[in-house]
Each structure stands twice: as C-alpha cells, then as structure tokens.
Design a protein around this motif. Structure first.
Motif, PDB file in Angstrom:
ATOM      1  N   GLU A  87       0.830  -1.205   0.000  1.00  0.00           N
ATOM      2  CA  GLU A  87       0.000   0.000   0.000  1.00  0.00           C
ATOM      3  C   GLU A  87       0.867   1.258   0.000  1.00  0.00           C
ATOM      4  N   TRP A 133       2.098   1.676  -3.355  1.00  0.00           N
ATOM      5  CA  TRP A 133       1.015   2.293  -4.144  1.00  0.00           C
ATOM      6  C   TRP A 133       1.031   3.816  -3.955  1.00  0.00           C
ATOM      7  N   TYR A 156      -6.703  -4.347  -1.576  1.00  0.00           N
ATOM      8  CA  TYR A 156      -6.106  -4.808  -0.322  1.00  0.00           C
ATOM      9  C   TYR A 156      -7.183  -4.986   0.750  1.00  0.00           C
ATOM     10  N   ALA A 166      -3.519   3.128   1.442  1.00  0.00           N
ATOM     11  CA  ALA A 166      -3.877   3.262   0.029  1.00  0.00           C
ATOM     12  C   ALA A 166      -5.007   4.256  -0.180  1.00  0.00           C
ATOM     13  N   PRO A 214      -7.727   0.512  -2.404  1.00  0.00           N
ATOM     14  CA  PRO A 214      -8.185   1.894  -2.244  1.00  0.00           C
ATOM     15  C   PRO A 214      -9.553   2.206  -2.820  1.00  0.00           C
TER      16      PRO A 214
END
Length: 244
Positions: A94, A97, A118, A140, A172
């Motif tokens: 994350e 990301w 996730y 995220a 997300p």
C-alpha cells in the motif's frame, strides 16, 4: 474518442512482455509508453519480467490491432508502475502504491488506473477490517484521496470477493472522490463475483460498473486474444473510456 493527449499511470504487479507484444506495437512506435518504474525491485527496475497482470490490464486500454482488438484509449500515453509484489501480500505494498501515486502526480498523469485491492495480509496483525473501508484509514485510501485532490482521476477495482466470506470492497476502492469499478456481463448485469458495497461509512460502492465478465484481453505469453474475468479488467476498460 481515442484518448489523444491524455496520460494514464497504471499501478500493478508487472507488465510481462508488454515491451515486445504486437498488440502494443503502435504504442511503442508512437512513443506512448512514457516511462516505467518498479517500486518492488528497484535494483533491476524492470517492469516487463515479473508478472502478467498489468500487461493484461494495459491491453484493455492500449492494444491497437484494427479488426482484432482495439483498447478503449489506444492513443493515450502511459506510465507503467510496479507497486505490487505478486508473491506476497504485505501492507508495504500500500505504501508502494502511495509512492506510485506520488510519481504519477509528478509526471503529470491525468488518470490512475489500478486493479489492486487490499483487504487481508500474510501477517494477520496487518489485516484490515470492513470497518476500515471508510476511505479514511488505510494507507492506500489516503494516497488515493491525495491524488484526487491533486486533480488526478483515480479509477480503482472494487474487488472480486462477492462469493467469499469477505464479500465487500477492498482498498483503495473505498476512497472518496475516486471511481471504484464493479464488473458486469456484456448485457450490463452484475457479475456474481464482483464485490459489493457500501463502504463502511455508508457510501455507495462501487461508484460505476463496466464489463468484466469474459473481457477480451491479451495473453502475455502467446500474444493471443483471450477472455478473462474480474474487476481488474473492468477497471482499465473504464479508465480508457474516461480518458476519451
């Protein structure tokens, strides 16, 4: 309606053979692949060796073989970022990301397309709960909202968990001010695997839906056009449409 002048950053697990496949010849010849970055393996920094998922997602937008397969934004430009380690599931992905989203902003991306979701991790102490899916808790979702505040349209897969014990969206996709994408069949009917909402704070999720059941994608190993299913493919299809 070809995506001219738009820049799309794809955050994924790898773009296996996207540098050689014929479906992306036009993108390569016209310098539409603006650059790459591997946040998981910054030693090799190669995004074309590790995993096939990002290549299949890219084909939904950037493929261009008239009469065979044309993606939804064949004239757009692309940045290819590896933020996902396909061999593990750890919360550092994350943060990768978030780094990818920050770089997307730095290079002037108009759109982020991400088919990464996730929920739970290899180490239980990192796990999210459904209560966390309110757009204000996970790394995220914080990054996605920050990207949206910078003016980037974030298009994120809602997840494929509808038939599982965790049947809700992941992050997300729970973020506010983005487009989370569900999957339908070609008639617009809900695909039974497509994760459901709402977010834990009661917002409608997914925000939009697109064909993700038996979608046409490229097989990175053969170069053939095959069918695949998932919000993973509904998402880039819709991101390309947004670019147009």
């Amino acid at each position: 309606y070809l995506g001219d002048g738009k820049v799309i950053a794809i955050l994924d697990a790898g773009f296996l053979h996207a540098d050689t496949l014929a479906v992306f010849d036009s993108a390569r010849i016209n310098n539409q692949i603006l650059g790459t970055k591997n946040f998981v393996n910054d030693v090799s920094n190669n995004v074309y060796q590790d995993h096939e998922h990002g290549c299949m997602c890219l084909s939904c937008m950037a493929s261009n073989i008239p009469g065979t397969m044309v993606g939804t934004a064949p004239h757009a430009s692309y940045w290819l970022f590896v933020t996902e380690d396909a061999n593990t599931e750890n919360i550092i992905e994350e943060y990768n990301w978030a780094s990818g989203a920050e770089l997307a902003d730095s290079v002037g991306a108009d759109i982020i397309s991400t088919s990464l979701i996730y929920t739970t991790f290899d180490h239980a102490d990192q796990n999210h709960t459904y209560a966390d899916m309110n757009g204000r808790i996970t790394p995220a979702s914080h990054a996605a909202i920050a990207a949206a505040e910078k003016g980037i349209l974030v298009v994120a897969a809602n997840g494929n968990y509808a038939a599982q014990s965790w049947h809700y969206l992941g992050t997300p996709a729970d973020a506010d001010s983005i487009l989370s994408v569900g999957a339908t069949d070609y008639l617009g009917n809900w695909a039974s695997f497509s994760s459901v909402g709402p977010s834990s704070d009661g917002r409608v999720k997914p925000d939009v839906a697109d064909m993700g059941l038996s979608s046409s994608i490229v097989d990175p190993n053969s170069g053939n056009i095959i069918q695949g299913s998932g919000t993973s493919f509904a998402t880039p299809t819709l991101a390309g449409a947004a670019a147009c």
